[in-house]
Write a protein that holds these residues in place. Structure first.
Motif, PDB file in Angstrom:
ATOM      1  N   GLY A 227       0.821  -1.209   0.000  1.00 44.31           N
ATOM      2  CA  GLY A 227       0.000   0.000   0.000  1.00 44.31           C
ATOM      3  C   GLY A 227       0.854   1.259   0.000  1.00 44.31           C
ATOM      4  N   ARG A 237      -3.543   4.095   1.439  1.00 43.07           N
ATOM      5  CA  ARG A 237      -4.229   3.424   0.326  1.00 43.07           C
ATOM      6  C   ARG A 237      -3.684   2.010   0.153  1.00 43.07           C
ATOM      7  NH1 ARG A 237      -8.387   6.804  -0.256  1.00 43.07           N
ATOM      8  NH2 ARG A 237      -7.827   8.876  -0.967  1.00 43.07           N
ATOM      9  N   THR A 238      -4.574   1.038  -0.032  1.00 44.57           N
ATOM     10  CA  THR A 238      -4.112  -0.324  -0.315  1.00 44.57           C
ATOM     11  C   THR A 238      -3.615  -0.386  -1.766  1.00 44.57           C
ATOM     12  OG1 THR A 238      -6.251  -1.028  -1.163  1.00 44.57           O
ATOM     13  CG2 THR A 238      -5.893  -1.270   1.216  1.00 44.57           C
ATOM     14  N   ALA A 239      -3.002  -1.515  -2.125  1.00 41.53           N
ATOM     15  CA  ALA A 239      -2.474  -1.664  -3.493  1.00 41.53           C
ATOM     16  C   ALA A 239      -3.612  -1.537  -4.519  1.00 41.53           C
ATOM     17  CB  ALA A 239      -1.775  -3.004  -3.642  1.00 41.53           C
ATOM     18  N   THR A 242      -4.609   2.017  -4.827  1.00 42.37           N
ATOM     19  CA  THR A 242      -3.547   2.742  -5.540  1.00 42.37           C
ATOM     20  C   THR A 242      -3.720   2.604  -7.049  1.00 42.37           C
ATOM     21  OG1 THR A 242      -2.068   2.216  -3.717  1.00 42.37           O
ATOM     22  CG2 THR A 242      -1.047   3.011  -5.723  1.00 42.37           C
ATOM     23  N   ASN A 277      -1.189 -10.471   0.750  1.00 39.95           N
ATOM     24  CA  ASN A 277      -1.678  -9.248   0.104  1.00 39.95           C
ATOM     25  C   ASN A 277      -1.848  -9.455  -1.398  1.00 39.95           C
ATOM     26  OD1 ASN A 277      -1.626  -7.930   2.512  1.00 39.95           O
ATOM     27  ND2 ASN A 277       0.290  -6.833   2.143  1.00 39.95           N
TER      28      ASN A 277
END
Length: 355
Positions: A227, A237-239, A242, A277
């Motif tokens: 993130g 922000r998470t991946a 993003t 993740n």
């Protein structure tokens, strides 16, 4: 942007025509023209250093005389400019562009020589102030938020040596690198200054960044798997978020950017929890519609980017780097083949219609 210059204002003036010869009806020579000629290994910085006045005036046409009733044309003035230049009027309207070596653009036309039609009085050359606007040309442009590891990735896959540090805005000017393959093929990669939320509205280096993205054939999005958070004041922000935010910024600036072929490199796979993740992110990317409710309305792009390939990498351990290079090569080759096919079809169509 430090030493990097990506626009330059110049004064250009065509040469004045030569005097006519009323007694024998002689015609003066035309004034010279000012041309911009695209040339490799030229930069806007070198133009500014070489011509600090930034004035380019072509030669005056020769006067008509008893010896030569038709005067010679004035000397043209040629200005060598880099590839990937847009030529703009002072009001911002684009009047031309130069993309390939040897391409020429007439910047200011010379005036006509004196003749019977003009009462033997010559006219002055065209004069104007123009702006040269550079948009990088590269096969692949790296797109990502600050600290996603773009500079590290560029140094791993190419021969570029960008400055790398552990703070948000390391890259403040575009860096160009080349990936060399064993069969001597080269693919150019541009690492562009980090994008931030609101770049389309020219926050941070918004437009400077985005105009360079326009001139790359393909996009390579680089995302930190853990993130991203620019500072304590901004939201984490998470991946997945993003990727959507990057897409949104590109879309708000110019929708055509989303039609470019795109690859996704998921970086920092050496971090703990990266595998979990990644599994979560892959689920979200397969069905993005199911997860859009987690985001604020203004973050959601109208169109999502279709990635040709998704490659997990770690610039720290070197994991996935060779595969990424192979995928970039494959993508660029496919694109070139498609362009050739379209070109052949056009030629065939022209031949048939002419017959």
């Amino acid at each position: 942007y430090g030493n990097f210059i990506d626009d330059l204002r110049l004064y250009v003036r065509g040469g004045t025509g030569g005097m006519g010869y009323p007694r024998l009806g002689g015609e003066g020579g035309r004034g010279g023209d000012v041309w911009f000629v695209a040339q490799e290994r030229t930069t806007l910085k070198s133009i500014r250093e070489r011509y600090p006045q930034k004035r380019f005036v072509a030669g005056t046409g020769a006067n008509s005389s008893v010896k030569a009733l038709k005067g010679d044309k004035g000397k043209d003035c040629e200005v060598h400019v880099p590839l990937g230049i847009s030529v703009l009027c002072d009001d911002g309207k684009q009047i031309g562009e130069l993309n390939a070596a040897g391409e020429r653009f007439l910047a200011a036309r010379g005036g006509l020589g004196g003749s019977l039609a003009t009462n033997f009085i010559p006219s002055k050359g065209q004069r104007r102030v123009v702006r040269l606007d550079l948009k990088l040309i590269a096969d692949v442009g790296l797109v990502g938020f600050p600290n996603a590891g773009k500079s590290s990735l560029l140094s791993k896959i190419s021969h570029a040596k960008p400055e790398i540090a552990n703070y948000a805005f390391t890259t403040v000017q575009p860096e160009l690198g080349k990936i060399m393959y064993s069969d001597h093929k080269q693919i150019s990669i541009a690492d562009l200054p980090g994008l931030i939320e609101g770049a389309h509205a020219n926050k941070g280096m918004g437009h400077k960044f985005l105009k360079h993205v326009e001139r790359t054939r393909q996009l390579l999005l680089v995302v930190d798997i853990s993130g991203f958070q620019l500072s304590i004041k901004t939201q984490f922000r998470t991946a997945f978020e993003t990727i959507l935010l990057l897409t949104k910024e590109l879309e708000l600036y110019k929708e055509e950017l989303l039609t470019k072929p795109a690859l996704l490199a998921i970086n920092k796979m050496d971090l703990p929890c990266a595998k979990d993740n990644l599994n979560e992110l892959m689920k979200q990317l397969q069905n993005p519609q199911d997860f859009l409710h987690l985001l604020e309305e203004e973050m959601i792009p109208a169109n999502t980017l279709e990635f040709k390939d998704i490659i997990p990498v770690s610039t720290y351990t070197g994991e996935g780097i060779e595969e990424l290079k192979a995928r970039i090569r494959k993508s660029v080759d496919e694109e070139a083949e498609q362009e050739n096919e379209e070109y052949r079809k056009k030629k065939l169509l022209l031949l048939r219609t002419s017959e």
